[in-house]
Enzyme design. Structure first.
Site, mmCIF file in Angstrom:
data_model
loop_
_atom_site.group_PDB
_atom_site.id
_atom_site.type_symbol
_atom_site.label_atom_id
_atom_site.label_comp_id
_atom_site.label_asym_id
_atom_site.label_seq_id
_atom_site.Cartn_x
_atom_site.Cartn_y
_atom_site.Cartn_z
ATOM 1 N N CYS A 1 46.113 38.609 14.155
ATOM 2 C CA CYS A 1 45.780 37.318 13.543
ATOM 3 C C CYS A 1 46.605 36.200 14.175
ATOM 4 C CB CYS A 1 45.997 37.359 12.036
ATOM 5 S SG CYS A 1 45.251 35.965 11.157
ATOM 6 N N LYS B 1 43.603 39.795 18.531
ATOM 7 C CA LYS B 1 43.582 40.965 17.661
ATOM 8 C C LYS B 1 43.222 40.527 16.238
ATOM 9 C CE LYS B 1 47.077 43.324 20.470
ATOM 10 N NZ LYS B 1 46.203 44.375 21.004
ATOM 11 N N CYS C 1 38.688 33.754 14.765
ATOM 12 C CA CYS C 1 39.943 33.326 14.143
ATOM 13 C C CYS C 1 39.650 32.241 13.111
ATOM 14 C CB CYS C 1 40.902 32.771 15.190
ATOM 15 S SG CYS C 1 41.390 33.961 16.452
ATOM 16 N N GLN D 1 44.658 42.262 4.875
ATOM 17 C CA GLN D 1 45.787 41.440 5.298
ATOM 18 C C GLN D 1 45.461 39.970 5.553
ATOM 19 O OE1 GLN D 1 48.279 43.319 8.316
ATOM 20 N NE2 GLN D 1 47.665 45.356 7.594
#
Length: 401
Positions: free
Chosen positions: A164, A309, A344, A46
């Protein structure tokens, strides 16, 4: 010489990043009886959907057959979980099958709650509205960006935890950079709706992202939230929680990130954190063991952990779960600790990215020596586009990293 993995039936609910990674690590550790419960036929990487929405990746290259990713020796049941009965060490499937276990790993990810924003689901089919959080919609995002030459572009992030967390602003930067290269950015008003008072929870990266947004001329609406949408009228209602005001904004393009929460069958279960409205699994943030059921663990997006997350977080959580499962099945207290590490990768342009790595203490925790990843870099974008996907498919899902 490593001790044999203790005997016991281990059931994993969820065949996404977390479930597959734990399954692979368990098999490498010598666990003999591992069952994975998941109905999906396709597994998606993803993180690339942001680049799909930005016209830099093909969505067809982000998915692979689930069957080819199940670790050798793991029993795969292609069913959905419906009910947890931890007092009886049972999971009941949607088809009514009762699965017993000695240890349970809960990793079904989370659900996208498009219906929690009035008008959003309809707007996805009736207006210039899209979301990179669905594989079928990410290519539409690129079509909308590519075709816009003037007007107002709206990008939103919901309140609460999401997977994300940087993705809502990444697509705004990719779009703005594209419009600048096309010579039309001055004709487009770019608005980013942010539920938090700051661009990022860690100051060093918050400062960088403030500069990025200013460079593109993006209007950042802090402490604000999208509360309703009309796709046909092309209007969005935005509440500023700090000021206590509400504004109706007209738009020509909207990229909306939906609110997110634990799957319904998790929310309704005894495993859910009773103090968390989103229904995430109630685990100790260090051992990832359930606070009330000692043979239950959770990791990934569904775990109620005070960290972002991300897939990178799972890469550090998975070895913690496997080590602590070994301890519990051996009759010991779990010893391994997860420090909240997450990462991130924030794309700031069509060839630039910064890499934010930190833990529970919100202090930078860089894993690449001698490289300053606090500033946007071209080599970091190459890592995002090519390096991380390769590591994901060929190493992480195989339990190697």
């Amino acid at each position: 010489m490593a001790q044999p993995f203790p005997t016991g039936r281990i059931l994993i609910v969820g065949g996404g990043t977390a479930g597959l990674t734990v399954a692979a690590r368990l098999r490498r550790a010598g666990a003999a009886d591992v069952t994975l419960l998941d109905p999906a036929t396709t597994h998606y990487y993803q993180p690339l959907w942001t680049l799909v929405g930005g016209g830099q990746a093909d969505v067809r290259r982000t998915g692979r057959p689930e069957a080819g990713l199940i670790p050798r020796g793991v029993r795969w049941l292609r069913e959905a979980a419906a009910t947890f009965e931890p007092d009886r060490n049972l999971v009941v499937t949607a088809g009514g099958r009762e699965l017993s276990y000695d240890a349970l790993v809960v990793a079904p990810g989370l659900q996208l709650d498009f219906d929690r924003v009035p008008g959003l689901e309809e707007a996805l089919s009736t207006g210039p509205v899209s979301s990179n959080y669905r594989a079928d919609l990410a290519p539409r995002t690129w079509e909308l960006i590519r075709n816009l030459r003037s007007g107002t572009a709206l990008f939103t992030q919901p309140a609460g935890a999401i997977k994300c967390g940087g993705a809502p602003q990444k697509i705004a930067y990719l779009a703005a950079d594209y419009w600048r290269k096309q010579g039309v950015l001055d004709d487009i008003r770019v608005v980013f709706v942010l539920p938090d008072p700051v661009m990022f929870k860690v100051p060093v990266w918050a400062d960088q992202l403030e500069k990025v947004a200013r460079n593109y001329g993006i209007e950042v609406r802090r402490s604000s939230e999208l509360v309703s949408l009309d796709g046909q009228a092309r209007t969005a209602d935005i509440v500023d929680h700090a000021a206590g005001t509400k504004e109706t904004l007209s738009f020509d393009l909207a990229h909306v990130v939906p609110p997110q929460s634990a799957p319904a069958f998790v929310k309704a279960s005894p495993l859910a954190d009773p103090a968390n409205a989103s229904g995430y699994v109630d685990v100790d943030q260090y051992t990832l063991r359930h606070k009330r059921f000692g043979n239950v663990f959770a990791l990934g997006d569904v775990a109620n952990l005070p960290t972002s997350k991300t897939g990178a977080a799972i890469r550090k959580q998975a070895p913690t779960v496997v080590a602590n499962l070994r301890d519990v099945l051996s009759g010991r207290e779990p010893e391994k600790r997860y420090d909240g590490y997450t990462s991130c990768p924030v794309v700031t342009a069509r060839n630039r990215m910064l890499l934010a790595e930190f833990g529970y203490d919100l202090e930078p925790a860089p894993s690449i020596p001698f490289i300053d990843t606090t500033k946007p870099r071209q080599d970091m974008w190459l890592l995002k586009r090519f390096g991380l996907p390769a590591m994901y498919w060929h190493a992480m899902l195989k339990g190697l990293v």
